[in-house]
Enzyme design. Structure first.
Site, PDB file in Angstrom:
ATOM      1  N   ILE A  60      -1.263   4.523  -5.380  1.00  0.00           N
ATOM      2  CA  ILE A  60      -0.603   3.228  -5.519  1.00  0.00           C
ATOM      3  C   ILE A  60      -1.734   2.214  -5.648  1.00  0.00           C
ATOM      4  O   ILE A  60      -2.698   2.242  -4.883  1.00  0.00           O
ATOM      5  CB  ILE A  60       0.316   2.932  -4.304  1.00  0.00           C
ATOM      6  N   SER A  61      -1.655   1.342  -6.652  1.00  0.00           N
ATOM      7  CA  SER A  61      -2.735   0.385  -6.906  1.00  0.00           C
ATOM      8  C   SER A  61      -2.927  -0.575  -5.737  1.00  0.00           C
ATOM      9  O   SER A  61      -1.987  -0.869  -4.996  1.00  0.00           O
ATOM     10  CB  SER A  61      -2.440  -0.432  -8.171  1.00  0.00           C
ATOM     11  N   ALA A  62      -4.145  -1.076  -5.601  1.00  0.00           N
ATOM     12  CA  ALA A  62      -4.434  -2.084  -4.585  1.00  0.00           C
ATOM     13  C   ALA A  62      -3.597  -3.331  -4.871  1.00  0.00           C
ATOM     14  O   ALA A  62      -3.384  -3.690  -6.038  1.00  0.00           O
ATOM     15  CB  ALA A  62      -5.915  -2.440  -4.604  1.00  0.00           C
TER      16      ALA A  62
END
Length: 215
Positions: A60-62
Site C-alpha cells: 500500500i503506497s505511503a
C-alpha cells in the site's frame, strides 16, 4: 475507532504542513480509514507515512504519495477515473471521495486475491462508485473509456499506448516510469498530443503486463 481517527487526523495534519496539500485532498484522506485496508498485523502502523506490505509482494503506497498523486490529478466531482493497480483499494477509496457519488472509479488489479479483498473492503465501507476489475492493467480498460483521469500505482517501462488512447482529450494521467531509477510523470493530452512533466524520483513495484515489465 476513536484512537484510529486521532492517528488519521495527525497524519493528515502532517501532510498539510509538509506538502501543503489542498483542503479537498486532506478531507478525503481524513474520511478514509487506512487501517482497514492493511493486514491486521499492520494496523498499528497504518497512519505512519510509509508503504506497508499487503501480500503477494505488493504494498500500500505511503500516504504522502497518495496525496501527491491526487493533487497532480486535479480531481473534480463527477469525473470518471481509471486506476491501474488496485492493491488494497485504499487509493481508489480516496479518489472515490474526491470524485463523489456522481463520479466513478474503475480500478484494475492483476492479482485476483488482492482484487477480491479490495472489493470486499470497498463495498463494506460503502464505496459503490468503485468498480474492481481483474486484468492486465497495462492494457487499461477499454470498456469504460474514455477517462477524465488515469493514474498508475506501479512503475512502467514507458507510458502504455492503450492508456494514452483511453485518456480523454484534455485529460491527465499520473504514472511512474523507469526500472532502477524511477520518476513520477504528469501526462496531459492536448489536441491529441502528449505533454510529459517529470515530477521527481519515486519508488514503486513494477507494472507487470503486455505493455509493462515481464513477470
Amino acid at each position: 475507532m476513536d484512537e484510529y481517527f486521532e492517528r488519521r487526523r495527525r497524519m493528515v495534519e502532517k501532510l498539510k504542513e509538509e506538502l501543503n496539500i489542498s483542503d479537498r485532498v486532506a478531507e478525503a484522506m481524513l474520511k478514509v480509514p487506512r487501517h482497514l485496508f492493511v493486514p491486521p498485523e499492520y494496523r498499528r502502523e497504518a497512519y505512519n507515512d510509509y508503504p506497508l506490505p499487503i501480500g503477494y509482494d505488493q504494498t500500500i503506497s505511503a500516504p504522502h504519495m497518495v496525496a501527491i498523486m491526487c493533487e497532480l490529478l486535479d480531481l473534480k466531482e463527477g469525473m470518471k477515473v481509471l486506476e491501474i493497480g488496485t492493491g488494497s483499494g485504499y487509493h481508489a477509496a480516496v479518489v472515490a471521495e474526491l470524485v463523489g457519488k456522481r463520479g466513478k472509479v474503475i480500478t484494475v488489479e492483476r492479482i485476483p486475491e488482492l482484487a477480491k479483498r479490495a472489493e470486499k473492503t470497498l463495498k463494506e465501507l460503502g464505496y459503490d462508485n468503485v468498480i474492481v476489475v481483474v486484468g492486465d492493467g497495462s492494457e487499461g480498460y477499454e470498456k469504460e473509456a474514455p477517462y477524465d483521469r488515469i493514474y498508475v500505482t506501479a512503475t512502467a517501462p514507458d507510458v502504455p499506448p492503450p492508456l494514452i488512447e483511453q485518456l480523454k482529450e484534455g485529460g491527465k494521467m499520473v504514472i511512474p516510469i523507469g526500472n532502477f531509477s524511477q520518476y513520477l510523470y504528469l501526462i496531459e493530452k492536448k489536441k491529441g498530443k502528449i505533454e510529459k512533466r517529470n515530477m521527481g524520483p519515486v519508488r514503486f513495484v513494477p507494472l507487470i503486463g503486455k505493455f509493462g515489465f515481464k513477470d
